[in-house]
Design a protein around this motif. Structure first.
Motif, PDB file in Angstrom:
ATOM      1  N   GLY A 200      35.336 -10.593   8.451  1.00 23.54           N
ATOM      2  CA  GLY A 200      34.628 -11.995   8.564  1.00 23.54           C
ATOM      3  C   GLY A 200      33.639 -12.027   9.665  1.00 23.54           C
ATOM      4  O   GLY A 200      32.847 -13.021   9.668  1.00 23.54           O
ATOM      5  N   VAL A 201      33.798 -11.021  10.418  1.00 21.69           N
ATOM      6  CA  VAL A 201      32.787 -10.974  11.787  1.00 21.69           C
ATOM      7  C   VAL A 201      31.884 -10.038  11.367  1.00 21.69           C
ATOM      8  O   VAL A 201      32.109  -8.826  11.194  1.00 21.69           O
ATOM      9  N   PHE A 202      30.672 -10.179  11.270  1.00 21.17           N
ATOM     10  CA  PHE A 202      29.629  -9.464  10.733  1.00 21.17           C
ATOM     11  C   PHE A 202      28.666  -8.825  11.840  1.00 21.17           C
ATOM     12  O   PHE A 202      28.497  -9.690  13.073  1.00 21.17           O
ATOM     13  N   THR A 203      28.178  -7.697  11.591  1.00 18.86           N
ATOM     14  CA  THR A 203      27.487  -7.123  12.410  1.00 18.86           C
ATOM     15  C   THR A 203      26.068  -6.887  11.779  1.00 18.86           C
ATOM     16  O   THR A 203      26.014  -6.396  10.804  1.00 18.86           O
ATOM     17  N   TYR A 204      24.918  -7.198  12.744  1.00 21.17           N
ATOM     18  CA  TYR A 204      23.527  -7.157  12.090  1.00 21.17           C
ATOM     19  C   TYR A 204      22.541  -6.026  12.675  1.00 21.17           C
ATOM     20  O   TYR A 204      23.227  -5.610  13.950  1.00 21.17           O
ATOM     21  N   THR A 205      21.785  -5.615  12.175  1.00 16.34           N
ATOM     22  CA  THR A 205      21.021  -4.838  12.814  1.00 16.34           C
ATOM     23  C   THR A 205      19.340  -5.145  12.822  1.00 16.34           C
ATOM     24  O   THR A 205      19.274  -6.179  11.856  1.00 16.34           O
ATOM     25  N   ASN A 206      18.702  -4.884  13.894  1.00 18.01           N
ATOM     26  CA  ASN A 206      17.144  -5.246  14.052  1.00 18.01           C
ATOM     27  C   ASN A 206      16.430  -4.251  13.561  1.00 18.01           C
ATOM     28  O   ASN A 206      15.067  -4.064  13.929  1.00 18.01           O
ATOM     29  N   SER A 207      16.818  -3.288  12.753  1.00 19.40           N
ATOM     30  CA  SER A 207      16.152  -1.871  12.331  1.00 19.40           C
ATOM     31  C   SER A 207      15.045  -2.218  11.393  1.00 19.40           C
ATOM     32  O   SER A 207      15.388  -3.359  10.456  1.00 19.40           O
ATOM     33  N   ILE A 208      13.918  -1.859  11.385  1.00 19.11           N
ATOM     34  CA  ILE A 208      13.026  -1.660  10.165  1.00 19.11           C
ATOM     35  C   ILE A 208      12.789  -0.277   9.851  1.00 19.11           C
ATOM     36  O   ILE A 208      12.607   0.645  10.892  1.00 19.11           O
ATOM     37  N   GLU A 209      12.833  -0.173   8.345  1.00 16.75           N
ATOM     38  CA  GLU A 209      12.517   1.370   8.024  1.00 16.75           C
ATOM     39  C   GLU A 209      11.286   1.213   6.943  1.00 16.75           C
ATOM     40  O   GLU A 209      11.406   0.160   6.188  1.00 16.75           O
ATOM     41  N   ARG A 210      10.669   2.308   7.003  1.00 20.97           N
ATOM     42  CA  ARG A 210       9.573   2.335   6.057  1.00 20.97           C
ATOM     43  C   ARG A 210       9.739   3.379   5.078  1.00 20.97           C
ATOM     44  O   ARG A 210       9.917   4.639   5.524  1.00 20.97           O
ATOM     45  N   TYR A 211       9.571   3.309   3.873  1.00 15.48           N
ATOM     46  CA  TYR A 211       9.609   4.490   2.731  1.00 15.48           C
ATOM     47  C   TYR A 211       8.016   4.575   2.271  1.00 15.48           C
ATOM     48  O   TYR A 211       7.551   3.776   1.674  1.00 15.48           O
ATOM     49  N   ASN A 212       7.765   5.655   2.208  1.00 13.83           N
ATOM     50  CA  ASN A 212       6.286   6.014   1.918  1.00 13.83           C
ATOM     51  C   ASN A 212       6.753   6.788   0.394  1.00 13.83           C
ATOM     52  O   ASN A 212       7.231   7.890   0.300  1.00 13.83           O
ATOM     53  N   ILE A 213       5.770   6.287  -0.731  1.00 11.61           N
ATOM     54  CA  ILE A 213       6.031   6.628  -2.157  1.00 11.61           C
ATOM     55  C   ILE A 213       5.397   7.972  -2.232  1.00 11.61           C
ATOM     56  O   ILE A 213       5.995   8.933  -2.971  1.00 11.61           O
ATOM     57  N   ASN A 214       4.496   8.669  -1.329  1.00 13.12           N
ATOM     58  CA  ASN A 214       4.205   9.930  -1.531  1.00 13.12           C
ATOM     59  C   ASN A 214       4.821  10.805  -0.616  1.00 13.12           C
ATOM     60  O   ASN A 214       5.062  11.745  -1.494  1.00 13.12           O
ATOM     61  N   SER A 215       5.373  10.578   0.313  1.00 13.23           N
ATOM     62  CA  SER A 215       5.994  11.667   1.051  1.00 13.23           C
ATOM     63  C   SER A 215       7.605  11.537   0.860  1.00 13.23           C
ATOM     64  O   SER A 215       8.312  12.504   1.082  1.00 13.23           O
ATOM     65  N   LYS A 216       7.800  10.282   0.097  1.00 11.85           N
ATOM     66  CA  LYS A 216       9.356  10.070  -0.195  1.00 11.85           C
ATOM     67  C   LYS A 216      10.143  10.391   0.938  1.00 11.85           C
ATOM     68  O   LYS A 216      11.275  10.907   0.760  1.00 11.85           O
ATOM     69  N   GLU A 217       9.593   9.942   2.159  1.00 14.36           N
ATOM     70  CA  GLU A 217      10.284   9.980   3.355  1.00 14.36           C
ATOM     71  C   GLU A 217      10.477   8.528   4.016  1.00 14.36           C
ATOM     72  O   GLU A 217       9.927   7.545   3.935  1.00 14.36           O
TER      73      GLU A 217
ATOM     74  N   VAL B 255       0.664  -1.270  -0.094  1.00 17.01           N
ATOM     75  CA  VAL B 255       0.115  -0.031   0.107  1.00 17.01           C
ATOM     76  C   VAL B 255       0.891   1.175   0.067  1.00 17.01           C
ATOM     77  O   VAL B 255       0.983   2.017   1.100  1.00 17.01           O
ATOM     78  N   ARG B 256       1.687   1.393  -1.066  1.00 14.86           N
ATOM     79  CA  ARG B 256       2.431   2.711  -1.078  1.00 14.86           C
ATOM     80  C   ARG B 256       3.475   2.741  -0.336  1.00 14.86           C
ATOM     81  O   ARG B 256       4.060   4.074   0.061  1.00 14.86           O
ATOM     82  N   ASN B 257       3.838   1.783   0.499  1.00 14.01           N
ATOM     83  CA  ASN B 257       5.134   1.847   1.500  1.00 14.01           C
ATOM     84  C   ASN B 257       5.954   0.674   1.115  1.00 14.01           C
ATOM     85  O   ASN B 257       5.404  -0.576   0.798  1.00 14.01           O
ATOM     86  N   ILE B 258       7.218   1.142   1.386  1.00 15.08           N
ATOM     87  CA  ILE B 258       8.051  -0.097   1.093  1.00 15.08           C
ATOM     88  C   ILE B 258       8.741  -0.431   2.514  1.00 15.08           C
ATOM     89  O   ILE B 258       9.461   0.751   3.110  1.00 15.08           O
ATOM     90  N   TYR B 259       9.082  -1.381   3.035  1.00 11.04           N
ATOM     91  CA  TYR B 259       9.673  -1.874   4.242  1.00 11.04           C
ATOM     92  C   TYR B 259      10.966  -2.497   3.910  1.00 11.04           C
ATOM     93  O   TYR B 259      10.873  -3.328   2.963  1.00 11.04           O
ATOM     94  N   VAL B 260      11.873  -2.263   4.891  1.00  9.34           N
ATOM     95  CA  VAL B 260      13.155  -3.010   4.769  1.00  9.34           C
ATOM     96  C   VAL B 260      13.316  -3.335   6.143  1.00  9.34           C
ATOM     97  O   VAL B 260      13.445  -2.691   7.377  1.00  9.34           O
ATOM     98  N   PHE B 261      13.897  -4.712   6.384  1.00 10.30           N
ATOM     99  CA  PHE B 261      13.977  -5.394   7.734  1.00 10.30           C
ATOM    100  C   PHE B 261      15.535  -5.895   7.845  1.00 10.30           C
ATOM    101  O   PHE B 261      15.916  -6.501   6.918  1.00 10.30           O
TER     102      PHE B 261
END
Length: 286
Positions: free
Chosen positions: A69-86, A54-60
């Motif tokens: 070779g030692v990796f760091t991960y995040t638990n962050s979730i971000e949402r991009y709104n197509i209308n506001s472009k934020e 619904v006009r939002n893109i979620y990244v997880f």
């Protein structure tokens, strides 16, 4: 449902092969054949899934650093709104993770498998469900995968989720197993196996058919092979497409727009990164 964008653009999000992943996001408007740079994500990341709704893109989640070779991960979730472009910070994953699959079905996004250990050698069978209406995860009651997987792909068709291929972990054995999730019974079953195992691939759905594209079988080089599953065939089975990708790709992205499958970027080998984009129109092909 299609595990890809329904908007008149394809959004390409940062990926990396070296130490520092990028923040940049770009979109491609097919009618104009132009890429344009959009507002950066709040957090640099790679090896993460992106899902539209619904006009939002979620990244997880995703990988945020590679220190020898030692990796760091995040638990962050971000949402991009197509209308506001934020970009907006949302709730967080239950744990930091990367290399999982994600797919939307019936108002929820399912986060499937992935890696959580610093060496990325051990996969997880966990499945989390993110409720779009509330922006939160529900109780930890979703059945896990029958076997742990990472670097897999997932798509939804016929009110079921298909978790396809993947590996036991980074540089681990690749799998040709397909697991099918039925939300009505909260259970997984085995689906038709791929003709050959692959990891770091993508999948897309057009016209009731699942297309699995590219990936790797050896972790040293990519493949351009495409397999197709007609979910509604009397006896469903994977077929090797006579229309492979024009370039071998792994760790790439894919999206569907107006029944055209777009594949974006990725790597061809341990020393080669792709910027190219190609499109395939299955219905036009026949």
């Amino acid at each position: 449902m299609k595990p890809a964008t329904f908007f008149p653009l394809v959004l390409c999000l940062g990926f990396f092969l070296a130490v520092t992943p990028p923040l940049v996001a770009q979109d491609f408007v097919p009618d104009s054949s132009l890429w344009s740079t959009q507002k950066d994500m709040h957090r640099a990341r790679a090896y993460f899934p992106a899902v539209n709704s619904v006009r939002n893109i979620y990244v997880f989640g995703g990988m945020t650093a590679n220190n020898g070779g030692v990796f760091t991960y995040t638990n962050s979730i971000e949402r991009y709104n197509i209308n506001s472009k934020e970009w907006v910070e949302e709730d967080t994953l239950p744990q930091p993770m990367a290399a999982m699959a994600a797919v939307e079905l019936n108002g929820a996004i399912y986060i499937i498998g992935g890696v959580t250990d610093p060496a990325a050698v051990t996969s997880s069978p966990k499945v989390y469900r993110y409720l779009l209406a509330s922006g939160t995860f529900d109780a930890d009651t979703i059945a896990p995968l029958p076997a742990a997987r990472s670097y897999l792909s997932a798509c939804a068709v016929g009110n079921k989720i298909y978790a396809i291929g993947g590996a036991s972990g980074f540089l681990g054995a690749v799998s040709k197993t397909v697991y099918v999730y039925d939300p009505s019974s909260n259970s997984w079953s085995k689906g038709p196996e791929l003709k050959s195992g692959r990891a770091a691939h993508t999948c897309a759905v057009v016209g009731g058919k699942i297309y699995v594209m590219g990936g790797t079988v050896s972790w040293l080089n990519s493949i351009n092979a495409v397999e197709v599953l007609d979910v509604y065939a009397p006896v469903p089975g994977w077929e090797l497409s006579d229309k492979p990708l024009s370039r071998a790709r792994a760790n790439h992205g894919s999206a569907v727009l107006s029944d055209v499958i777009y594949t974006l970027g990725g790597i061809q080998s341990t020393s080669s990164v792709e910027m190219s984009v190609e499109g395939y129109w299955p219905e036009k092909d026949g």
